[in-house]
Design a protein around this motif. Structure first.
Motif: not given
Length: 388
Positions: A150-152, A157-161
Motif C-alpha cells: 500500500m505504501l508504494m 496512501y496519503d489521500q486515503w489516510s
C-alpha cells in the motif's frame, strides 16, 4: 586466353556465391537467435502476468484459502464498530484498491485471489484498530507485507489516510527485537470485541489469548475515566474528530469495565463451558438452561468466552496464565470450523524474531520471550499509533 578468362569469371562467381551464402546463413542464424530471445522474454513476461496460465498454476499450489471474505469486514448493522467500518470503506477509491491488488498478485505469484481477499480483510480490520488505539503493533508478517505494498502508492496512501481519519497512518519501524506480550494481549482483546473470527484469522495473526493482560492496564480500565483512557490507551485525536471512532471507543471502554468488574467478583477461574451470554447482557456464569449466544449474534460463543476468560485469568492468575492459555487452546482445537495451522514454517520463525513497535507503552513487557509458533508476542517491526 579466352578459356582463362572464362575460368577467372567462374572462380570469381563462385567466390561471390560463397560470400552470399555465408551472409544468408548468418542472417538466418541471427533471426533465429533474436527470435528465440524475444519469444523467451515474451513467455517470461506472460508468466509474470497475474492472469497467465503459468501464474494461475503456481497460485493453485497454495490453495489453502477458499471462499470470499465477508462484506463490511464481517460486521453487521447492529455491531458497535459498524459505523466506523462504513467510514473506512468510504475512504477507499476503487482505482487504489485495483492497483494494490494487481501489484500484490504480480509480485507474489503464489497468492491466490482468495488468499488476497482474506489477507486484505485482516489488514482492513487492523486499520480499524489503528483508528481507536493509541498504539497498535503489527503482529503478522503476511499482513505487514500488504501494508508495505500500500505504501508504494505514496500519493494514494496519503489521500486515503486523510479521508479515513484525517491524518496519515504512519508505518512505524522499530530497530530492536523486543517481545511485547502485554501489547499482544491487548491487541487480542480489542480485536475480539470488535470482530468475530474467520476461518483464517488465527492462521494469519497467530493464536489469540495466549498472553495475559498487564495488571496495570486492567487497573486503568477499571478505575480511569473515559477522559483519562482517551489520553493513555485510546486515540483522543480521532475520537474528537469522528463520532464513529468515539462510539467504538466508548463501547470498548464499557465492555472492558464490565469484564474487569466480573473478574474482580470471581473467586475462581471458570471452565470454558461455564461461561454463558445472556440475551441483552453479558454474564460470567449463566444458567445452563438459558439461551446462549443467538445464531445472529456478532460475537460467537467461543470467541467471546475466550476473551472473557482471558480477562479473568489475567486478573486472578497472572503469574500462572499458561494454564488458562492451555484451556483456551484446547477449546479452539475442538472447533473444526477454524484453521490454526500456519501456511509456512517460515512465518513461525519470522514471528519469533520480529521487533516491537516503535512507540513505548506503560503496560508493555519486554522481559518475556515470544511464544513458539502462533500467538507471537513480538510485533513485525512496525505499528501504527498517534503521535500525541
Amino acid at each position: 586466353m579466352q578459356a582463362n578468362r572464362i575460368g577467372s569469371k567462374l572462380a570469381g562467381g563462385l567466390e561471390m556465391g560463397y560470400v552470399a551464402l555465408v551472409l544468408v546463413v548468418g542472417a538466418v542464424l541471427g533471426i533465429i537467435l533474436l527470435g528465440g530471445k524475444g519469444a523467451s522474454k515474451y513467455r517470461n513476461d506472460r508468466s509474470r502476468r497475474p492472469g497467465s496460465a503459468r501464474s494461475a498454476r503456481s497460485r493453485t499450489r497454495n490453495n489453502v484459502f477458499t471462499g470470499r471474505a465477508p462484506e463490511h469486514l464481517g460486521s453487521s448493522v447492529d455491531d458497535p464498530v459498524y459505523p466506523l467500518v462504513l467510514r473506512y470503506e468510504r475512504s477507499w477509491y476503487s482505482t487504489y484498491e485495483e492497483r494494490l491488488k494487481l501489484r500484490v498478485l504480480a509480485d507474489n505469484t503464489n497468492i491466490t485471489d482468495e488468499e488476497y481477499g482474506w489477507r486484505k480483510l485482516e489488514l482492513d480490520r487492523y486499520f480499524i484498530l489503528c483508528a481507536v488505539l493509541k498504539e497498535a503493533p503489527m503482529f503478522s508478517r503476511k499482513i505487514d507485507e500488504m501494508w508495505h505494498e500500500m505504501l508504494m502508492f505514496t500519493s494514494d496512501y496519503d489521500q486515503w489516510s486523510a479521508r479515513y481519519i484525517g491524518v496519515k497512518i504512519h508505518h512505524q519501524p522499530a530497530p530492536e527485537t523486543t517481545p511485547t506480550p502485554g501489547l499482544r494481549a491487548w491487541f487480542d482483546w480489542v480485536y475480539s470485541q470488535l470482530f468475530g473470527p474467520t476461518p483464517y484469522t488465527r492462521m494469519l495473526w497467530g493464536a489469540f489469548f495466549r498472553h495475559p493482560l498487564e495488571p496495570e492496564l486492567l487497573e486503568q480500565l477499571a478505575e480511569d475515566s473515559e477522559d483519562e483512557l482517551l489520553d493513555h490507551v485510546f486515540r483522543r485525536d480521532t475520537a474528537e474528530r469522528y463520532p464513529e471512532v468515539l462510539s467504538a471507543i466508548r463501547f470498548l471502554i464499557q465492555r472492558a469495565k464490565d469484564q474487569v468488574t466480573q473478574a474482580k467478583s470471581t473467586t475462581k477461574v471458570p471452565d470454558m463451558d461455564q461461561i454463558r451470554i445472556r440475551s441483552g447482557s453479558d454474564s460470567l456464569y449463566g444458567d445452563r438452561s438459558e439461551a446462549e449466544c443467538p445464531a445472529n449474534a456478532s460475537y460467537d460463543h467461543l470467541w467471546y468466552s475466550s476473551s472473557l476468560l482471558m480477562v479473568v485469568g489475567s486478573y486472578m492468575t497472572f503469574d500462572h496464565y499458561e494454564e488458562v492459555a492451555a484451556a483456551i487452546e484446547h477449546n479452539e482445537r475442538m472447533d473444526r470450523s477454524i484453521i490454526t495451522e500456519d501456511v509456512s514454517e517460515s512465518d513461525k520463525r519470522h514471528n519469533s524474531n520480529c521487533s516491537s513497535s516503535g512507540c513505548s507503552s506503560d503496560y508493555s513487557s519486554s522481559d518475556c520471550s515470544s511464544s513458539d509458533g502462533g500467538g507471537s508476542s513480538s510485533s513485525c517491526g512496525a505499528g501504527c499509533g498517534s503521535s500525541d
